[in-house]
Design a protein around this motif. Structure first.
Motif, PDB file in Angstrom:
ATOM      1  N   ILE B   5       0.881  -1.119  -0.248  1.00 41.59           N
ATOM      2  CA  ILE B   5       0.017   0.071  -0.048  1.00 41.59           C
ATOM      3  C   ILE B   5       0.942   1.140  -0.005  1.00 41.59           C
ATOM      4  O   ILE B   5       1.922   1.302   0.313  1.00 41.59           O
ATOM      5  CB  ILE B   5      -1.059  -0.082   1.133  1.00 41.59           C
ATOM      6  CG1 ILE B   5      -0.193   0.151   2.484  1.00 41.59           C
ATOM      7  CG2 ILE B   5      -1.849  -1.240   0.934  1.00 41.59           C
ATOM      8  CD1 ILE B   5      -1.085   0.608   3.549  1.00 41.59           C
ATOM      9  N   PRO B   7       0.364   4.873   1.437  1.00 37.34           N
ATOM     10  CA  PRO B   7      -0.187   5.902   2.077  1.00 37.34           C
ATOM     11  C   PRO B   7      -0.070   7.268   1.713  1.00 37.34           C
ATOM     12  O   PRO B   7      -0.779   8.166   1.981  1.00 37.34           O
ATOM     13  CB  PRO B   7       0.171   5.702   3.510  1.00 37.34           C
ATOM     14  CG  PRO B   7       1.423   5.037   3.393  1.00 37.34           C
ATOM     15  CD  PRO B   7       1.392   4.270   2.297  1.00 37.34           C
ATOM     16  N   ASP B   8       1.043   7.595   0.928  1.00 36.10           N
ATOM     17  CA  ASP B   8       1.199   8.905   0.648  1.00 36.10           C
ATOM     18  C   ASP B   8       0.570   9.217  -0.706  1.00 36.10           C
ATOM     19  O   ASP B   8       0.322  10.566  -0.831  1.00 36.10           O
ATOM     20  CB  ASP B   8       2.763   9.038   0.165  1.00 36.10           C
ATOM     21  CG  ASP B   8       3.677   8.765   1.575  1.00 36.10           C
ATOM     22  OD1 ASP B   8       3.293   9.079   2.635  1.00 36.10           O
ATOM     23  OD2 ASP B   8       4.867   8.377   1.503  1.00 36.10           O
ATOM     24  N   LYS B  10      -2.565   9.424  -1.342  1.00 33.28           N
ATOM     25  CA  LYS B  10      -3.687  10.509  -1.129  1.00 33.28           C
ATOM     26  C   LYS B  10      -3.622  11.891  -1.190  1.00 33.28           C
ATOM     27  O   LYS B  10      -4.097  12.842  -1.264  1.00 33.28           O
ATOM     28  CB  LYS B  10      -4.606   9.884   0.079  1.00 33.28           C
ATOM     29  CG  LYS B  10      -4.183   9.677   1.203  1.00 33.28           C
ATOM     30  CD  LYS B  10      -5.014   9.105   2.389  1.00 33.28           C
ATOM     31  CE  LYS B  10      -4.380   9.059   3.630  1.00 33.28           C
ATOM     32  NZ  LYS B  10      -3.309   7.941   3.884  1.00 33.28           N
ATOM     33  N   GLU B  20     -10.038  15.263   1.844  1.00 29.22           N
ATOM     34  CA  GLU B  20     -10.180  14.449   2.930  1.00 29.22           C
ATOM     35  C   GLU B  20     -10.633  12.928   2.571  1.00 29.22           C
ATOM     36  O   GLU B  20     -11.712  12.896   1.732  1.00 29.22           O
ATOM     37  CB  GLU B  20     -11.186  14.955   3.898  1.00 29.22           C
ATOM     38  CG  GLU B  20     -11.422  14.435   4.985  1.00 29.22           C
ATOM     39  CD  GLU B  20     -10.363  14.216   5.842  1.00 29.22           C
ATOM     40  OE1 GLU B  20      -9.627  15.226   6.351  1.00 29.22           O
ATOM     41  OE2 GLU B  20      -9.923  12.835   5.984  1.00 29.22           O
ATOM     42  N   ASN B  22     -10.610  10.440   5.018  1.00 33.03           N
ATOM     43  CA  ASN B  22     -10.623   9.389   6.026  1.00 33.03           C
ATOM     44  C   ASN B  22     -11.918   9.240   6.556  1.00 33.03           C
ATOM     45  O   ASN B  22     -12.093   8.156   7.181  1.00 33.03           O
ATOM     46  CB  ASN B  22      -9.957  10.033   7.243  1.00 33.03           C
ATOM     47  CG  ASN B  22      -8.404  10.023   6.735  1.00 33.03           C
ATOM     48  OD1 ASN B  22      -7.613   8.808   6.547  1.00 33.03           O
ATOM     49  ND2 ASN B  22      -7.662  11.258   6.860  1.00 33.03           N
ATOM     50  N   ARG B  49     -11.858   3.376  -1.536  1.00 27.07           N
ATOM     51  CA  ARG B  49     -10.830   2.490  -0.997  1.00 27.07           C
ATOM     52  C   ARG B  49      -9.509   2.441  -1.486  1.00 27.07           C
ATOM     53  O   ARG B  49      -8.593   2.450  -0.799  1.00 27.07           O
ATOM     54  CB  ARG B  49     -11.442   0.932  -0.929  1.00 27.07           C
ATOM     55  CG  ARG B  49     -10.810   0.092   0.106  1.00 27.07           C
ATOM     56  CD  ARG B  49     -11.145   0.473   1.460  1.00 27.07           C
ATOM     57  NE  ARG B  49     -10.416  -0.097   2.421  1.00 27.07           N
ATOM     58  CZ  ARG B  49     -10.224   0.319   3.481  1.00 27.07           C
ATOM     59  NH1 ARG B  49     -10.452   1.358   3.804  1.00 27.07           N
ATOM     60  NH2 ARG B  49      -9.375  -0.531   4.455  1.00 27.07           N
ATOM     61  N   GLN B  52      -7.657   5.447  -0.449  1.00 29.91           N
ATOM     62  CA  GLN B  52      -7.239   5.352   1.003  1.00 29.91           C
ATOM     63  C   GLN B  52      -5.965   4.553   1.123  1.00 29.91           C
ATOM     64  O   GLN B  52      -5.523   4.517   1.906  1.00 29.91           O
ATOM     65  CB  GLN B  52      -8.342   4.653   1.866  1.00 29.91           C
ATOM     66  CG  GLN B  52      -9.399   5.692   2.043  1.00 29.91           C
ATOM     67  CD  GLN B  52     -10.707   5.204   3.089  1.00 29.91           C
ATOM     68  OE1 GLN B  52     -10.972   4.016   2.990  1.00 29.91           O
ATOM     69  NE2 GLN B  52     -11.487   5.996   3.730  1.00 29.91           N
ATOM     70  N   MET B  53      -5.897   3.472   0.336  1.00 27.59           N
ATOM     71  CA  MET B  53      -5.038   2.637   0.611  1.00 27.59           C
ATOM     72  C   MET B  53      -3.854   2.820  -0.575  1.00 27.59           C
ATOM     73  O   MET B  53      -2.640   2.098  -0.481  1.00 27.59           O
ATOM     74  CB  MET B  53      -5.512   1.023   0.147  1.00 27.59           C
ATOM     75  CG  MET B  53      -6.179   0.584   1.256  1.00 27.59           C
ATOM     76  SD  MET B  53      -7.287  -0.687   0.782  1.00 27.59           S
ATOM     77  CE  MET B  53      -5.822  -2.140   0.568  1.00 27.59           C
ATOM     78  N   LEU B  55      -3.732   2.554  -3.967  1.00 28.24           N
ATOM     79  CA  LEU B  55      -3.534   1.676  -5.015  1.00 28.24           C
ATOM     80  C   LEU B  55      -3.783   2.367  -6.332  1.00 28.24           C
ATOM     81  O   LEU B  55      -4.725   2.424  -7.000  1.00 28.24           O
ATOM     82  CB  LEU B  55      -4.710   0.497  -4.814  1.00 28.24           C
ATOM     83  CG  LEU B  55      -4.864  -0.127  -3.600  1.00 28.24           C
ATOM     84  CD1 LEU B  55      -6.083  -0.991  -3.230  1.00 28.24           C
ATOM     85  CD2 LEU B  55      -3.784  -0.925  -3.208  1.00 28.24           C
TER      86      LEU B  55
END
Lengths: 574, 397, 163, 327
Positions: B5, B7-8, B10, B20, B22, B49, B52-53, B55
């Motif tokens: 994943i 996380p950066d 997003k 936003e 989350n 999703r 958020q992850m 992908l």
């Protein structure tokens, strides 16, 4: 001798019974039974008019035995006993037939259900013929109490009782008070420092003149009954102290499971992987570092480690979700740039202000990743390219197989009952459920009492609980105890064994059989005798008595055998 | 194969609108309410999703944002105000930037100053070009025909009317070809990412043709907007698209027929078409401007600078075009010339920037996305028939 | 029609009776031929009760108590277990099929298990068919009608009903 | 018939059904007190000692006999006929001894069928040569006339399962002392107890009299049969692992078996509140098995070889399950 006059009442329970059982036919069938004076049906027997009808009939028709066919006696036996008492009849002249829980609710053929109901009621009618009046007994209450366990529940209970001026013996097996709460840094969802509050409470306990604390101690033996217990406390390794008390509060709490047993998480293999209680210690030091002293860039918090999993603990450990959210917040404050992952199976934010904490936390750039325990739990491996470990699992919301790098992994380990729960339950005559937690008397209406009078179970020894729940329970139990002390006496079990001294030959089969030591051999009379205060009325000695000298009140051979006769007697069909 | 994943990722997306990611806790209400969602097709939650992850590859291949016509019901139902509809809008901007390999789209979206600068420079270039190379005749006042209208093609000093219209037509075609090339290359990238990159997909050759009607139909009618409860939105888009297309065709293809010296009577087909197009565009602009300012309608609540640039540019183009028409009919020679120059100075940069790199492009990507999605469905159906196995359709249509 | 047996069941008050109640509150359907008699503890179940049930015509007898270690009275269920084994041996010797008597542990939370047990045992008994114990044990009444009324006090129970 | 009887004296009858004769002998065991009995009562019927025929009894008026001591179980039609006859002719019918009381030792025949018994006795026993498989018939015609034998029933019954019984004097056999006590009481005209009472025995079980040392330590790891163990002569049999029926049996016998170092077999029958003494004893014995797991329990139970013979030795026909089922 007074002529036996039986009244039979068949309850409709609205449609609950009447839909599956032809209540009128049941009542009609009973009218012809020996000694039955009248048989009636009513919509709700337990209602005030229903009870009034019984009371009126007892007076008008001079009934001296009552059969009520309704719900389980475990629900309304006491209600109807009171009604009999109000009518001036001994409450034990009642027999209930359970035609709801064990008939109308579980069967689907009306003819069969009606036939069965007739049998059950006939059994009750046959039995009630042999009922005998039993008289309540009252015993004084010793105002001192024993509290087992010095966690937040035990501490609360001790202070409540002691502040009310009652003597308290607090037994703690560890060398410090506070239990699990003392290991925590902040609470959730409000982030209070529990250790500060605890210190104050513990200090108060230590100086309280009404509280005697036994540290490093264990309860070895408990005898007696409500109001009049006697126990042995083993202090340290040798000294045994004997104390008397009237009530017992069991507050033995719980403990975390050993996560080593869940191999896929690599606890003990990778230093990056720690438990939540380990992390509390990290937090207490003030900065979030992993075992290598490095500020992690990725922190993973894995939920349900051993919880809600048939292979480990099938139940929810209840406090972990909120604790995990608390961690996310604290990590976010300490490391604003870090990636925080919550790997959860289901998020449970059921309490006051808990959903708010969840909403709040999810707005703090915390990534919630869902896994499915049945599909396979996360597996932790060494990360081949990064500095930490890699958590691999199928992410349920996306359906993707993913890898999450982390330099710090916090396992929200399941909580299990304390290892001394078993022995304490045996000593106090209480029961444990399949998970080793104490069973309360009624899960909804009597959640801190147990089936043993005078023994209360509070806090996490019942099931995992958070601090406010534990404190509430402790206070609820102490309120109950103070009420009995104020009353000054308690009513004790009337269903006890009794020895017919004309028959007893002193063979002493009954002595060893009794788990409560209630049966004694009277050397002078050469017969056995029952200490009715100790007897709980299980009836095992009665069945072990070869001469038929012992009978169990309200469950005599005659009563049960006649119930069998009644049940097996032919009944009309339809 | 598991994916690591990111996380950066997003953070990168925050420049495209919604910032936003989350709030969503995946209750699935949006999926349940979405008229486009079908069994197993977790629209629009799936993309959320993926964001958020982190992908990214999943998202780049995703056609769903284009299939979404922003009815806004998901955002209205969302218990956490996660605004999935706005998220889809953001994704459309992000995808526009991903299809464009020049990097300009990304530049414009993530830093709109650049868009202003480019628009301004092109505006200046055209104005300067006219003033320098195609200045107004000194005696232009004479260029009024017998019906009192301005002879627009003869206004320029030193160039006869035929030559002038040739220059303009040449410019039109050049612009159209540049825009088309850019747009087509973007669509090719889109096709590669969303269709070809999928492993093992085999699209029957014939279906490219049999499904092509989807493309034309959806482009012309924007019919999927009609799935929203609010029909005004669809009518607006329909009027816009038809008007816009008519105008574009008239201007680019039939310029010599359209930009003529004589003034035809008002019932002449050219004028009627022009009025219709003008009305269509103005109607749309009025509605969206009012609604974007009101911020009541969920789909027009969150305006990105790029949205306003498109509206303003289109409005300016239309207004300047109307002014040219009025001045011309009134015989106001200089005013006609200068508004004409300004009209072109607005129109050209707008088309050059908006069509391949910005807001306008979604009018092209949407029908193509439907077309590609159909192709994928056909491929999946063929595959399913072949293997007689249950396959989850890759996308619904 | 399939033979519909009668099963007498003795349930301890704390675990099994509560478990059976739970089956009711959970509306689990099970065979209707179970007739429950509540005792405080499975340790109260006297072999006499089982024999009495058989001679009164029961086709099967089901005994239920708390799980070992969970007895409300600590170990009453172990007493029941011991008696059950010896009783089974005795019944076997008397030519009564051992399968007609069964002892199972049902906790207060095992409503589903109780319903399943009731169904399963009912099936077992249906397969075994009607018990002939009541018929076989009947003593043909060779006495005069008047004397038949009178039986020694210790023998009967109905006779001692104060009427 | 004209009996030379003194109307003021009690008329006493003694009869045996299916019995070993021990009960009749027990009457003789009163020794010289027999003279007292004869002085107080006329013996009007006693097949073992007096030549009085059944037809003489039949000829008696109803209730002619004051007291009949009926010993032995009901095994055949003759026993049953005589039980009915004596009931009719007697004022007070006493079931005398274990067999009449509860079925006694002959009652153990209820573990076999009549057919299997006949087969064993008349065909397969080692001392029998009977190739024609001849069996006794209830009715045989011979040239001289018709010969009859009583019909043997399929199972053994106690007396009160056939006729109404007034009193029970238990024992195998009843002790002479008890008989004398009862007889003396009757002769002296004292108030008779309620009908159906067991007389000539105590209300309390045997342990009350037993002199062996008893304690509460009853737990047993295995059971023994008397020949398997050397009895210490003073500890309670049960505590030594020997199954003794003492706690479930009325006292009154004078614990003669125990004095002879043999555990009680229960011939005096149960106390008044017990429905099935075998089941009670079985329950008590099972309770003191010192094992908790089913496997261990089964192992201990293996050492109780014959539960029926152990717990129902003298009471099987009167038990809830009074005979074995043969399916």
């Amino acid at each position: 001798m007074e002529k036996t006059r039986i009244g039979v009442y068949v309850c409709w329970c609205g449609t609950n019974i009447a839909m599956m059982v032809d209540v009128e036919a049941v009542a009609k069938e009973m009218e012809s039974r020996q000694n039955v004076v009248l048989a009636r049906t009513y919509k709700y027997m337990c209602s005030d008019p229903g009870q009034d009808m019984v009371i009126r009939d007892i007076k008008e028709h001079k009934l001296n035995r009552v059969v009520i066919a309704a719900c389980s006696p475990r629900i309304h036996e006491n209600t109807f006993r009171k009604a009999l008492e109000n009518a001036g009849l001994n409450p034990y002249m009642l027999q209930m037939a359970n035609i709801r829980e064990q008939n109308s609710w579980v069967h689907s053929d009306r003819i069969e259900a009606t036939r069965k109901a007739k049998s059950l009621v006939a059994g009750a009618v046959s039995r009630v013929n042999h009922h005998q009046p039993l008289n309540k007994r009252e015993v004084p209450v010793n105002p001192a109490s024993l509290i087992i366990g010095g966690g937040i529940s035990g501490i609360t209970a001790a202070l409540e009782l002691a502040d009310a001026g009652k003597r308290v013996y607090l037994v703690e097996k560890e060398s410090e008070l506070g239990g699990i709460a003392a290991m925590l840094d902040l609470t959730s969802p409000h982030f209070y420092s529990i250790s500060d509050s605890l210190k104050t409470l513990i200090r108060r306990i230590e100086v309280h003149q009404n509280i005697k604390v036994y540290m490093d101690s264990q309860v070895k033996q408990i005898n007696g009954y409500v109001g009049n217990f006697n126990g042995e406390i083993k202090i340290g390794n040798k000294k045994v102290k004997n104390i008397d008390f009237g009530n017992i509060v069991v507050a033995t709490g719980l403990k975390p499971i050993k996560p080593e047993t869940i191999e896929n998480y690599g606890y003990g293999v990778f230093s990056e992987v720690i438990t939540s209680l380990d992390f509390e210690q990290v937090l207490k030091k003030g900065s979030v570092l992993n075992a290598y002293g490095i500020k992690p860039k990725n922190v993973a918090i894995i939920h349900c480690v051993g919880s809600r999993n048939e292979d480990y603990k099938p139940y929810c450990s209840r406090t972990c979700c909120m604790t995990a959210l608390k961690y996310a917040n604290m990590i976010r404050s300490a490391l604003p740039e870090a990636n925080v992952y919550q790997m959860y199976a289901d998020m449970r934010a059921y309490g006051k202000h808990c959903e708010e904490l969840y909403a709040d936390t999810s707005g703090k750039n915390v990534l919630f990743l869902m896994y499915d325990q049945r599909e396979g739990m996360p597996i932790i491996e060494k990360d081949a390219i990064g500095p930490g470990v890699l958590i691999k699992f199928n992410e349920r919301l996306s359906g993707e197989d993913i890898e999450v790098p982390a330099e710090l992994v916090i396992l929200m380990t399941a909580m299990e009952s304390g290892k001394d729960a078993k022995s304490i339950s045996q000593m106090t005559g209480t029961s444990l459920d399949a998970n080793g937690f104490f069973i309360e008397k009624h899960p909804k209406l009597d959640p801190v009492s147990t089936t043993t009078d005078g023994v209360y179970v509070v806090g996490s020894c019942q099931s995992p609980k958070n601090i406010p729940e534990s404190v509430s329970q402790a206070r609820a139990a102490t309120a109950n105890i103070l009420a009995t002390i104020a009353k000054g006496y308690v009513e004790v079990e009337v269903i006890t064994a009794e020895v017919n001294e004309d028959i007893c030959c002193g063979c002493q089969f009954c002595i060893q059989v009794c788990p409560y030591g209630a049966n004694n051999y009277d050397q002078r009379k050469a017969v056995s005798s029952v200490n009715e205060a100790l007897c709980k009325g299980c009836g095992t000695c009665g069945s072990a008595c070869p001469s038929g000298a012992i009978s169990t009140r309200h469950f005599t051979d005659k009563q049960i055998l006649s119930q069998i006769e009644g049940i097996m007697a032919e009944v009309g069909s339809g | 194969m598991s994916t690591r994943i990111n996380p950066d990722f997003k953070n990168e997306l925050t420049h495209f609108g919604k910032d936003e990611w989350n709030e969503c806790y995946h209750c699935g209400n949006c999926t349940a309410i979405c008229p486009l969602s079908k069994d197993g097709f977790l629209f629009p939650r799936k993309d959320l999703r993926a964001i958020q992850m982190g992908l990214q590859d999943k998202l780049d291949a995703s056609l769903e944002p284009w299939l979404c016509y922003y009815c806004g019901e998901c955002s209205e139902t969302c218990p956490r105000d996660a605004n999935p509809a706005e998220l889809m809008m953001t994704l459309r901007r992000y995808l526009t930037s991903r299809y464009d390999k020049s990097g300009l789209a990304k530049l414009f979206y993530t830093n709109h100053i650049w868009e202003y600068v480019v628009l301004g420079l092109m505006f200046l270039a055209i104005v300067v070009a006219f003033l320098v190379f195609l200045p107004l005749k000194t005696d232009a006042a004479l260029m009024v025909n017998e019906s009192g209208g301005v002879m627009i093609n003869s206004l320029v000093e030193g160039i006869n009317a035929e030559r002038f219209i040739g220059i303009i037509e040449y410019g039109d075609w050049t612009m159209a070809i540049v825009i088309a090339l850019l747009l087509v290359s973007n669509i090719v990238v889109m096709f590669y990412k969303s269709v070809l990159s999928e492993n093992g997909i085999r699209i029957p050759f014939s279906s490219y043709f049999t499904e092509a009607w989807q493309l034309v139909w959806n482009f012309a009618t924007q019919s999927r907007f009609s799935k929203c409860d609010d029909k005004q939105y669809w009518i607006g888009h329909l009027l816009l698209m038809t008007g816009y297309t008519i105008m574009f065709i008239l201007v680019v293809v039939f310029l010599p027929l359209f930009q003529i010296e004589t003034v035809e009577p008002w019932w002449h087909w050219q004028r009627l078409l022009g009025y219709y197009a003008t009305f269509g565009i103005l109607f749309f602009l009025t509605i969206v401007t009012i609604k974007r300012l009101q911020k009541r309608d969920v789909k027009l609540k969150y305006s990105h600078p790029s949205d306003w640039i498109f509206i303003v540019m289109l409005a300016l183009t239309t207004i300047s075009g109307i002014l040219v028409h009025i001045f011309r009919l009134q015989g106001m020679v200089a005013a006609t010339y200068y508004t004409y120059v300004i009209h072109l100075a607005i129109l050209v940069p707008m088309l050059m920037v908006e069509v391949p790199f910005s807001k306008w492009s979604h009018l092209a990507y949407r029908p193509f996305a439907i077309y590609f999605a159909r192709l994928k469905t056909v491929a999946a159906e063929v595959e399913k028939e072949k293997s007689h196995k249950e396959l989850v359709p890759a996308v619904g249509s | 029609m399939e033979y519909n047996p009668t099963i007498v069941s003795f349930l301890c008050n704390w675990c099994s009776y509560t478990g059976a109640d739970l089956a009711g509150t959970s509306r689990m359907k099970y065979a209707s031929n179970i007739r429950v008699i509540r005792v405080m503890c499975s340790g109260r179940i006297d072999p006499t009760f089982v024999l009495k049930a058989f001679t009164e015509g029961a086709d099967g007898v089901l005994l239920c108590g708390c799980h070992p270690g969970d007895c409300h009275y600590h170990e009453g269920n172990y007493k029941c277990l011991r008696r059950f084994h010896l009783l089974q041996k005795y019944l076997d010797q008397m030519g009564v099929d051992k399968k007609r008597i069964r002892l199972e542990w049902i906790s207060a939370s095992e409503g589903k298990e109780f319903a399943e047990l009731a169904n399963e045992f009912s099936e077992t008994i249906k397969k075994l068919g009607k018990s002939n114990i009541k018929e076989e044990m009947k003593v043909e009444d060779k006495k005069s009608p008047e004397s038949a009324v009178h039986r020694p006090a210790r023998m009967g129970l109905q006779s001692t009903v104060e009427s | 018939m004209e009996n030379e009887v003194n109307k003021s004296k009690l008329k006493l009858a003694i009869y045996w059904g299916a019995a070993c004769g021990g009960c009749c002998v027990s009457v003789l065991d009163v020794h010289e007190h027999l003279f007292d009995i004869v002085a107080a009562a006329d013996l009007v019927f006693w097949p073992i000692a007096l030549d009085i025929k059944y037809k003489d009894v039949e000829a008696m008026e109803d209730n002619f006999i004051d007291i009949t001591l009926f010993n032995g179980a009901i095994r055949n039609s003759e026993n049953e006929h005589m039980a009915n006859l004596l009931r009719q002719k007697s004022n007070v019918l006493v079931a005398y001894g274990s067999c009449a009381h509860l079925g006694g030792i002959p009652g153990l025949a209820n573990m076999s069928t009549r057919e299997s018994l006949f087969e064993r006795v008349y065909e397969t026993s080692e001392s029998t040569i009977n190739p024609e498989k001849t069996r006794p018939q209830t009715r045989v015609e011979v040239p001289e006339g018709i010969l009859t034998l009583p019909e043997m029933y399929d199972s053994v019954l106690a007396l009160d399962q056939v006729v109404e019984v007034d009193y029970y004097i238990p024992g195998c056999p009843p002790t002479s002392d008890r008989l004398l006590e009862v007889f003396t009481a009757i002769v002296s005209g004292s108030q008779l107890p309620p009908k159906g009472t067991v007389i000539g025995a105590q209300e309390k079980p045997l342990c009350d009299e037993c002199e062996r040392k008893k304690s509460e330590n009853k737990l047993v790891k295995r059971f023994f049969r008397p020949w398997e163990i050397e009895d210490d002569g003073e500890t309670c049999f049960i505590e030594q692992g020997l199954i003794c029926q003492g706690p479930a049996t009325r006292a009154g016998c004078g614990f003669r078996c125990i004095q002879g170092n043999a555990p009680c077999r229960g011939c005096y029958g149960p106390t008044s509140d017990v429905l099935d003494p075998g089941a009670k004893m079985l329950s008590a014995i099972a309770t003191v098995i010192d094992a908790d797991s089913p496997e261990e329990i089964a192992k201990v139970i293996e050492t109780i070889e014959d539960p029926v013979g152990t717990f129902y030795r003298t009471s099987l026909p009167h038990a809830l399950l009074r005979k074995k089922l043969f399916n």
